[in-house]
Write a protein that holds these residues in place. Sequence first.
Motif, PDB file in Angstrom:
ATOM      1  N   PHE A  95     -34.313   0.213 -27.173  1.00 54.71           N
ATOM      2  CA  PHE A  95     -35.204   0.411 -27.926  1.00 54.71           C
ATOM      3  C   PHE A  95     -35.958   2.006 -27.599  1.00 54.71           C
ATOM      4  O   PHE A  95     -35.885   2.706 -28.233  1.00 54.71           O
ATOM      5  N   HIS A  96     -35.701   1.729 -26.243  1.00 53.98           N
ATOM      6  CA  HIS A  96     -36.326   3.349 -25.479  1.00 53.98           C
ATOM      7  C   HIS A  96     -35.199   4.961 -26.099  1.00 53.98           C
ATOM      8  O   HIS A  96     -35.569   5.678 -26.251  1.00 53.98           O
ATOM      9  N   ARG A  97     -33.957   3.833 -26.324  1.00 51.20           N
ATOM     10  CA  ARG A  97     -33.395   5.298 -26.811  1.00 51.20           C
ATOM     11  C   ARG A  97     -33.071   4.998 -27.628  1.00 51.20           C
ATOM     12  O   ARG A  97     -31.828   5.911 -28.596  1.00 51.20           O
ATOM     13  N   GLN A 129     -42.291  -3.621 -21.343  1.00 52.06           N
ATOM     14  CA  GLN A 129     -42.160  -4.213 -22.357  1.00 52.06           C
ATOM     15  C   GLN A 129     -41.970  -5.544 -20.969  1.00 52.06           C
ATOM     16  O   GLN A 129     -41.133  -5.474 -20.046  1.00 52.06           O
ATOM     17  N   VAL A 133     -34.802  -3.378 -23.646  1.00 55.56           N
ATOM     18  CA  VAL A 133     -36.088  -3.001 -23.435  1.00 55.56           C
ATOM     19  C   VAL A 133     -35.234  -0.608 -23.327  1.00 55.56           C
ATOM     20  O   VAL A 133     -35.433  -0.412 -23.775  1.00 55.56           O
ATOM     21  N   LYS A 172     -41.099  -0.740 -28.901  1.00 58.56           N
ATOM     22  CA  LYS A 172     -40.609   0.598 -28.161  1.00 58.56           C
ATOM     23  C   LYS A 172     -40.934   1.182 -27.444  1.00 58.56           C
ATOM     24  O   LYS A 172     -42.228   0.858 -27.250  1.00 58.56           O
ATOM     25  N   PRO A 173     -40.187   1.057 -25.621  1.00 57.33           N
ATOM     26  CA  PRO A 173     -41.344   1.527 -24.585  1.00 57.33           C
ATOM     27  C   PRO A 173     -41.544   3.582 -25.373  1.00 57.33           C
ATOM     28  O   PRO A 173     -41.188   3.931 -25.972  1.00 57.33           O
ATOM     29  N   GLU A 174     -42.852   3.675 -24.748  1.00 61.54           N
ATOM     30  CA  GLU A 174     -43.411   4.775 -24.596  1.00 61.54           C
ATOM     31  C   GLU A 174     -43.274   5.410 -24.005  1.00 61.54           C
ATOM     32  O   GLU A 174     -42.920   5.284 -22.879  1.00 61.54           O
ATOM     33  N   GLY A 175     -43.192   7.436 -23.779  1.00 60.46           N
ATOM     34  CA  GLY A 175     -42.501   8.007 -23.245  1.00 60.46           C
ATOM     35  C   GLY A 175     -41.364   7.982 -23.466  1.00 60.46           C
ATOM     36  O   GLY A 175     -40.092   7.722 -23.521  1.00 60.46           O
ATOM     37  N   THR A 176     -40.678   8.600 -21.963  1.00 59.56           N
ATOM     38  CA  THR A 176     -39.306   9.345 -21.897  1.00 59.56           C
ATOM     39  C   THR A 176     -39.548   8.821 -20.787  1.00 59.56           C
ATOM     40  O   THR A 176     -37.988   8.177 -20.348  1.00 59.56           O
ATOM     41  N   GLU A 177     -39.681   7.836 -19.519  1.00 60.81           N
ATOM     42  CA  GLU A 177     -39.707   7.218 -18.325  1.00 60.81           C
ATOM     43  C   GLU A 177     -39.664   5.988 -19.025  1.00 60.81           C
ATOM     44  O   GLU A 177     -40.599   5.259 -19.537  1.00 60.81           O
ATOM     45  N   LEU A 178     -38.346   5.272 -18.220  1.00 61.11           N
ATOM     46  CA  LEU A 178     -38.727   3.589 -18.131  1.00 61.11           C
ATOM     47  C   LEU A 178     -39.440   3.496 -16.473  1.00 61.11           C
ATOM     48  O   LEU A 178     -38.496   2.991 -15.772  1.00 61.11           O
ATOM     49  N   LEU A 202     -40.306  -3.535 -17.538  1.00 63.00           N
ATOM     50  CA  LEU A 202     -39.687  -2.666 -18.069  1.00 63.00           C
ATOM     51  C   LEU A 202     -40.009  -1.518 -18.787  1.00 63.00           C
ATOM     52  O   LEU A 202     -40.379  -2.234 -20.006  1.00 63.00           O
ATOM     53  N   ILE A 221     -29.868   4.765 -15.018  1.00 62.75           N
ATOM     54  CA  ILE A 221     -31.228   5.111 -15.286  1.00 62.75           C
ATOM     55  C   ILE A 221     -31.895   5.153 -14.017  1.00 62.75           C
ATOM     56  O   ILE A 221     -31.983   4.208 -12.984  1.00 62.75           O
TER      57      ILE A 221
END
Lengths: 275, 277
Positions: free
Chosen positions: B181-183, A159, B178, A125-131, A156, A202
Amino acid sequence: MEEGSSDTNPNRINRIDGEAVPRAESKDGKQHLPPGNHGRRCSLPAGSRSYSKEEEAEPASANPRYQGVVGGLLFIARMTRPEISVHVNLLGRRTKDHTTQHWKTALQVLQYLHSTRTDGLRLRKPEGTELASHIYADASYGGEGARSQTGVMITLGNQLVGWYSRRQDVVALSIPEAGYIAGCEGAKDASWPVQFLEELGIVSQPNLHTDSEGAYNLSKQPKVARRSRHIENRFHYLRQQVRAEKLTIRTIPGKNNPVDTLTKLLPMSSVNGWK
Amino acid sequence: MGADAHPGDDALPSDGWYAPVAETPNKPVKIDGAIVTDPIKRHRRTAAAWTELVGARGPSGRSARSKVFAVGADPDHPTDQQASNGPQAAGWAKARARERDQCMKYKVFTKIRKEHIPEGTRIVDAKWVCLVKRRSDGTIEKHKARNVGRGFTQEDGINYDETYAQMMRPETFKILLVIAFHRDWAIRQWDVVVAYLQALLKHDVYVTDINEDGEVEYWKFDKALHGLKQACHEWFKTLCDIMSTQVEYGMVPTNSTQSLSGPMLMTSSELHQGKRT
């Protein structure tokens, strides 16, 4: 970097020719891997940038299964195993005229995959709110036919989503030029995911990371210098993208650039460091 | 090294699966001028039967029969004959019945008399492909039999034109993962069972094969059959159609990557709003 890897790991090369390599002439056409090898982690071939050096003494002998094996490896390299990309790219050039050495190397890659078959690409899971998307580009200068090897990784949200290792289609005359061409390739690869993400709503401005100071300067300064005046116009796509602020270019130290594993045959210790 | 390691070159053991079937004795067979000594016959039809069925043969038909197939050398991938005469014949019969039921269910073809096929139409040949599916511990999960059209007997412009079908790029898939996962979205995936049998065909395709009683039969196919050249393409079009026209899906293909295929084929309007649960 290249020289160092072959000096410090002489065993790696020897093992290509040594006992650890399974015999290719299996009777039923299935036994690629020697029995009793399970559980031991094998290493990828390392040290030489192309396999051409060792092969010269060997008589040419085509194995009818070579093409199929390399085809399978290509798929694996593209889907989940970035670390074998460069090996597969080198092997893939020789489907028509491969030698015993290439076949052995292909088997060694298979052996490596078998011994590390529980490994895979892990997306978290990416951290933070921005990708944020980051592109890492690098090139190893020179090589087979004097053409350099480009390596590109696309991430991205930190990841890894895409990567490849490819030979450049023109001869670069200097290390910065090779890096600049690689950067241009990276910029091209950045544009597609960005458009795709935009369509999904996005917004993400890609950052291009290169460890080549020269490539960075070339993309920032529009001057025509003695040593860069021959660079084909199309590679100035990178400069144009940077100027249009579609892309942010940054330099990072070479040892922090994960793409190293996609441009050179690094020893396993370096490859494992990026896993 | 390696030149003598062709899988089919070794003498096959004579027990069980590998035994040559009765009517194909182990002697050199002449196919299209080439002497083939392989004990396993590539196809059950003789050249004469073939000529009678397909009529004038195109170049594709010729090359097809002189091509060496690995089928039959592997006990899990027997030829049609080996399947019906081997020890697991009952399993194969069941598998074929299942496949036929599927075809009936989706109204894939209609039986037709040969006289009703327009003059000069290239008739596509069909065969059964049998595969033993095994679990990871080696036990048999099921016998899978599939009636496939031999696409190389099709003629461009008559039986098919477009054959391009999209494939998803691995990058696309990973990018979507991704994002999910992110959301914190749940990820769902679908598998469409016998997808090709639900793809509407644009062209008239006539197929011939020998039925279970050994009689030659002719069918007109309304939906795609595995092995037809346009099967992928037509399925892709059918799926696009369903996903974009039916209100409950309401999806549109993205411009940047129409190459999303399968369940990830389209990005739905729901994705924009993050409504997926």
